[in-house]
Design an enzyme around this catalytic site. Structure first.
Site, short mmCIF file in Angstrom:
data_model
loop_
_atom_site.label_atom_id
_atom_site.label_comp_id
_atom_site.label_asym_id
_atom_site.label_seq_id
_atom_site.Cartn_x
_atom_site.Cartn_y
_atom_site.Cartn_z
N LYS A 162 1.52 -3.48 6.09
CA LYS A 162 1.92 -3.23 7.07
C LYS A 162 0.77 -3.30 8.38
O LYS A 162 -0.64 -3.27 8.50
CB LYS A 162 1.92 -1.60 6.43
CG LYS A 162 2.10 -0.03 7.52
CD LYS A 162 1.86 1.14 6.93
CE LYS A 162 2.15 2.49 7.74
NZ LYS A 162 2.33 3.87 6.94
N SER A 207 5.93 6.64 8.19
CA SER A 207 5.15 5.78 8.45
C SER A 207 6.04 4.32 9.10
O SER A 207 5.32 3.16 9.44
CB SER A 207 3.96 5.82 9.87
OG SER A 207 3.82 5.78 8.27
N SER A 263 5.52 8.66 4.11
CA SER A 263 4.94 7.39 4.26
C SER A 263 5.47 5.78 3.33
O SER A 263 6.01 4.73 4.60
CB SER A 263 3.92 6.88 5.13
OG SER A 263 5.03 7.75 6.47
#
Ligand code: GLN
Length: 487
Positions: free
Chosen positions: A79, A154, A178
């Site tokens: 990420k 997210s 998330s």
């Protein structure tokens, strides 16, 4: 399903060690898929092809020499909020568009040490604020099950990439849901560890008392392997916990007969889509058939978790994001007139609308006169929610319920109404407020869209969660389903 991209993380590690294929072959396979699907899915912010291929070649040499760690040669993605030395780390924000970290996050260093090969950095909501990936400066990520829908957020880039088999595993972070929410919406497995289990050093901070790094993979067995390699005490993170990391992989086969499962009354409320509820109840029957004993439990303060979170998280975000000022790194406005102008315009231009909303809310709840009324009160209610969980875990081993109230929704459907968007995390935020580990696993479909089942456990019960998830995945095949067009 014999192609290399269906191999999974543990399968890739085993196949490499047995020399059934090379790391370069594996990296090429996945890089091609990433590049071919970038325009449709937008799952990546950076693809590090050249570095990946040279790391893969080095992994092949190590394997040939009989060396290497648990993940030698296995492709992964990070990420884009884990700092990677020499590779841009944007956090999905314009303000960090030009930021190249001088050091690796501990998670990145640990996975590198285990031999994993990074293929790139995945798209995400700006500063991990969002539930749909629509707040990213780099554009919306699309859900591989239906490109008109959001992948969740997210960590939507990581989730879409794993679901579309562009990479066998990816790192992610979970501040309010998330990891678990995008896992549910994309039909994959997502584990948020106990707060303190995984180092936050080098992970760009959103809300420091809630943020926790974890994994997105196809299966619980893959999650066990990846987590084992990235967990552990880190002297660079004062909130990381000095406690041995169990061998999650070795513990996967433990029987779950006799597991005491609590059904949270508050999770089966009127906001839950009837289709999702049906799938979750069917999954509970599978657990019963595996010998689990179900009882209903109630956490009376849990319904307050969304309002508590939206005081605590913005407060911490307003403080953390004060460091982005256009002075030391990141975006700087053109020709500032003076220091105030430099701050104001650099931040004004660099941050997106949702980040600004959070900074303003957070600054407000921390300001003199409002601190006691909002922030302090939220912290007190947070303690009540934690105490509710502790009480529940005196009589049950895990809590099981839905991960999200609905399947994936349309891009644009909730952007005009932040409160509706915030309610997506209604079932996930409690675990963050209490610092508990939780996993989401696919448990069926509503129409053509995947649904997630959430298992929450006491602090440091990752092994138990993974064992339960693995037992469920041995009895079902939801996690092996691949979206159409990505088989
Ligand atoms: N959707 C939640 C938020 O926008 C949680 C995000 C997260 O876990 N990083 O704050």
């Amino acid at each position: 399903m014999s192609e290399l991209h269906h191999i999974g993380l543990a399968g890739a590690a085993a196949g490499l060690r047995a020399r059934r294929f090379s790391s370069v072959e594996l990296a090429e396979t996945f890089l091609k898929r990433i590049e071919r699907n970038q325009e449709t899915l937008n799952a990546f912010i950076s693809v590090t092809r050249a570095q990946a291929l040279s790391d893969a070649a080095a992994a092949d040499r190590a394997l040939a020499a009989g060396d290497g760690g648990a993940l030698t040669g296995v492709p992964i993605a990070h990420k884009d909020l884990f700092c990677t030395r020499g590779v841009r780390t944007t956090c999905g924000s314009c303000i960090l568009d030009n930021f190249v970290s001088p050091y690796d996050a501990t998670v990145v260093a640990k996975l590198k040490h285990a031999g994993a090969v990074m293929l790139g950095k995945t798209n995400m909501d700006e500063f991990a604020m969002g539930s749909s990936n629509e707040t990213s400066y780099y554009g919306t990520v699309r859900n591989p099950w239906d490109p008109r829908l959001v992948p969740g957020g997210s960590s939507g880039g990581s989730a879409a990439a794993v679901a579309a088999r562009l990479v066998p595993g990816a790192t992610a972070t979970d501040t309010g849901g998330s990891i678990r929410q995008p896992a549910a919406l994309c039909g994959i497995t997502g584990l948020k560890p106990t707060y303190g289990r995984v180092s936050r050093y080098g992970m760009v901070a959103f809300a420091s008392s809630l943020d926790q790094g974890g994994v997105l993979t196809v299966s619980a067995a893959d999650a066990a392997l990846m987590l084992r390699e990235m967990a552990g005490f880190d002297p660079n993170d004062s909130t990381s916990v000095e406690r041995e990391v169990p061998d999650y992989v070795a513990l996967l086969g433990e029987p779950i007969a006799g597991l005491r499962v609590g059904l949270l009354k508050e999770f089966f409320d009127k906001g839950l889509d009837p289709g999702n509820e049906r799938r979750v109840r069917e999954a509970l029957k599978v657990f019963e058939s595996l010998g689990a004993r179900l009882t209903e439990v109630s956490l009376p303060n849990l319904p307050l978790s969304v309002p508590v979170y939206y005081v605590v998280a913005p407060a911490e975000c307003s403080s953390n994001l004060a460091r982005f000022d256009g002075v030391r790194y990141g975006h700087r406005c053109e020709q500032p007139r003076d220091l105030q102008d430099l701050y104001r315009r650099s931040r004004g231009e660099g941050f997106g609308a949702e980040v600004k909303r959070r900074i303003m809310t957070g600054t407000y709840v921390l300001s003199a006169g409002y601190y006691d009324a909002y922030y302090l009160k939220a912290q007190r209610v947070r303690q009540l929610i934690s105490a509710d969980f502790t009480r529940a875990f005196a009589s049950v081993d895990v809590l099981i319920g839905p991960t999200t109230p609905t399947p994936a929704f349309a891009i644009g459907a909730k952007t005009a109404d932040p409160i509706t968007m915030y309610l997506n995390d209604i079932y996930t935020i409690g675990a963050n407020l209490a610092g508990l580990p939780a996993v989401s696993v696919p448990c069926g479909f509503v129409g053509k869209l995947p649904v997630g089942l959430q298992i929450v456990g006491p602090h440091f019960s990752e092994a138990r969660l993974l064992t339960a998830a693995h037992a469920y995945q041995r009895a079902t095949d939801w996690h092996t389903q691949v979206p159409e067009g990505y088989a």
